[in-house]
Scaffold this active site. Structure first.
Site, short mmCIF file in Angstrom:
data_model
loop_
_atom_site.label_atom_id
_atom_site.label_comp_id
_atom_site.label_asym_id
_atom_site.label_seq_id
_atom_site.Cartn_x
_atom_site.Cartn_y
_atom_site.Cartn_z
N ASP A 224 0.85 -1.19 0.00
CA ASP A 224 0.00 0.00 0.00
C ASP A 224 0.89 1.25 0.00
O ASP A 224 1.86 1.30 -0.74
CB ASP A 224 -0.96 -0.04 1.20
CG ASP A 224 -2.13 0.92 1.08
OD1 ASP A 224 -3.12 0.59 0.42
OD2 ASP A 224 -2.03 2.03 1.62
N TYR A 374 -3.54 10.87 1.09
CA TYR A 374 -4.09 10.80 -0.27
C TYR A 374 -4.11 12.19 -0.91
O TYR A 374 -3.73 12.34 -2.08
CB TYR A 374 -5.50 10.20 -0.24
CG TYR A 374 -5.50 8.73 0.06
CD1 TYR A 374 -5.56 7.79 -0.96
CD2 TYR A 374 -5.41 8.27 1.37
CE1 TYR A 374 -5.54 6.44 -0.69
CE2 TYR A 374 -5.39 6.92 1.65
CZ TYR A 374 -5.45 6.00 0.62
OH TYR A 374 -5.41 4.66 0.90
N HIS A 431 -4.55 -7.88 -0.17
CA HIS A 431 -3.86 -6.60 -0.02
C HIS A 431 -3.06 -6.48 1.28
O HIS A 431 -2.01 -5.85 1.31
CB HIS A 431 -4.90 -5.48 -0.09
CG HIS A 431 -4.32 -4.11 -0.17
ND1 HIS A 431 -3.64 -3.65 -1.27
CD2 HIS A 431 -4.31 -3.09 0.73
CE1 HIS A 431 -3.24 -2.40 -1.06
NE2 HIS A 431 -3.63 -2.04 0.15
#
Length: 456
Positions: A224, A374, A431
């Protein structure tokens, strides 16, 4: 004349796309993210032991909020296709309120040594685990492992013993000294006070952390955001990063280079360098990859534009926070879990493990600052970022898990990672590799490091 100009233009474009050599590193630079200015205070570079603690008042407040949750009934048969199913959420909240033992989880969290140190004006938290024993003649291999969102340092708790004491876990190979930091703005690392803290800034902070700990040469592992930060560390300080191991490795500048192989790959796989496993994981492309990414990327648009708005709600409601975070541990572990009433959450994790990760966000109030990562990384197109124009020239080990959000073939990965020494199609997992499949990841990491060590 027009044909000549056109030919030269196309030739120049193709040369740039396929042969143009970009810089082989990105500048380290410097930064300051604290509330004060650098000249206002002398930074304390000491490393301080740290213990995770919470007050009884905080837990009582949590229980009060859990007791007064307002639930919205789910649509009939919706399962997890609309998000976290509130019928199952009631069960999770009931367990959280009545059976979850935070004090016991605190003991688990504090079983490994925790530390803090100030870097670029903010307090950086990290777990630092040294081997309990070392085989005669062996030196511990320094390894920094970096989490992502919505994870935390706690994701590595199951893999740490297998790396620091492999013999006790039935593994052979290197013995590691493991450092697991919290990304600034996550968990017990202080949040930046200024705009602009992106993955490159995090990479610089963690490079400084490793140097402060006395490591001139070390390995980096991540998934990630941790994968991007790891990549940036290798691009920034290739002389310090001995090797990089990733379980998530999307390529930011694919475009013209990947379209031909994407169109031809299903019919002429060997021509474009695809394996049979690549074909199985990628096609039908729209159904298996694009559609899944669209379903799972709505959060990214919100957090990449206005993170503070949802952050207000999530930081105020523990149940909202749990639903928002745990839904990712359902669908990012396996997209088919959307078809289950309970989201398949306890197929790979226990409720204690899941809620402990949520609690790290709750007790630190860090959900808003974590989502800002983000915004900071997406404020400039990934195509135009300096790290998108620089390859990775240190040895790389890539572990492709079958339930990852998107499969990246080796032939694509080579566009970014110029010295891939191992590329593994993992047999299971999604993930959250270290959290889901610690044994598989530890074994793959061991094999990668052994390969690099033998060749060095």
């Amino acid at each position: 004349m027009f044909l000549l100009i056109f030919t030269v233009a196309v030739g120049s474009l193709l040369y740039y796309l396929f042969f143009h050599e970009n810089p082989k590193s990105i500048p380290e630079g410097d930064g300051w993210w604290g509330a004060s200015q650098p000249q206002d205070t002398e930074e304390d570079e000491k490393i301080h032991p740290f213990t995770i603690e919470t007050s009884e008042e905080m837990i009582q407040d949590l229980h009060h909020r859990l007791d007064h949750t307002r639930f919205t009934p789910p649509l009939e048969g919706s399962k997890f296709h609309y998000g976290f199913n509130s019928t199952y959420l009631r069960k999770v909240v009931s367990y959280w309120r009545k059976d979850y033992d935070w004090k016991r989880q605190l003991d688990i969290l504090n079983r490994f040594p925790h530390f803090r140190t100030r870097i670029e004006g903010i307090s950086i938290h990290f777990v630092h685990v040294k081997p309990p024993r070392l085989p005669q003649g062996q030196i511990a291999v320094p390894l920094i492992m970096i989490h992502g969102w919505p994870g935390s340092f706690y994701e590595f708790y199951k893999i740490i013993p297998q790396l620091t004491d492999p013999a006790s876990s039935g593994l052979s190979g290197e013995t590691f000294e493991v450092i697991c930091p919290s990304i600034p703005g996550y968990g017990f690392s202080e949040a930046p006070c200024k705009q602009g803290f992106n993955s490159i800034a995090a990479a610089r902070v963690f490079c400084k952390l490793m140097r402060r700990l006395g490591f001139d040469r070390f390995y980096v592992q991540g998934g990630d955001w941790g994968a991007l930060i790891s990549t940036n560390m290798a691009q920034m300080k290739p002389e310090n990063v001995k090797g990089i191991h990733l379980n998530f490795f999307p390529i930011s500048r694919m475009g013209m280079k990947t379209l031909p192989s994407l169109f031809l790959g299903k019919y002429l796989p060997s021509l474009v360098g695809f394996t049979q496993t690549d074909i199985e994981r990628m096609y039908p492309f729209v159904k298996r990859n694009v559609e899944n990414l669209l379903k799972e990327s709505g959060y990214m648009v919100i957090q990449g534009t206005k993170p503070d708005t949802p952050g207000c709600a999530l930081n105020d409601s523990p149940v909202g926070l749990a639903a928002y975070i745990l839904e990712k541990y359902s669908t990012w572990t396996c997209k088919d879990f959307r078809d289950l009433d309970d989201g398949g959450l306890t197929r790979k994790f226990s409720l204690d493990e899941l809620l402990t990760n949520v609690m790290i966000y709750w007790v630190t109030g860090s959900i808003t600052s974590s989502m800002r990562m983000y915004k900071e990384n997406l404020r400039v197109s990934f195509w135009n970022r300096i790290d998108a124009k620089v390859g990775v020239y240190v040895p790389a080990g890539l572990a492709a898990f079958p339930n990852e959000l998107m499969h990246v073939p080796l032939v694509w990965a080579r566009m970014k990672y110029k010295k891939i020494v191992s590329f593994s199609y993992m047999s299971r997992g999604g993930h959250f590799a270290a959290f889901e499949e610690p044994e598989l990841l530890a074994e793959n990491l061991q094999q990668f490091v052994q390969t690099v060590e033998k060749s060095s």
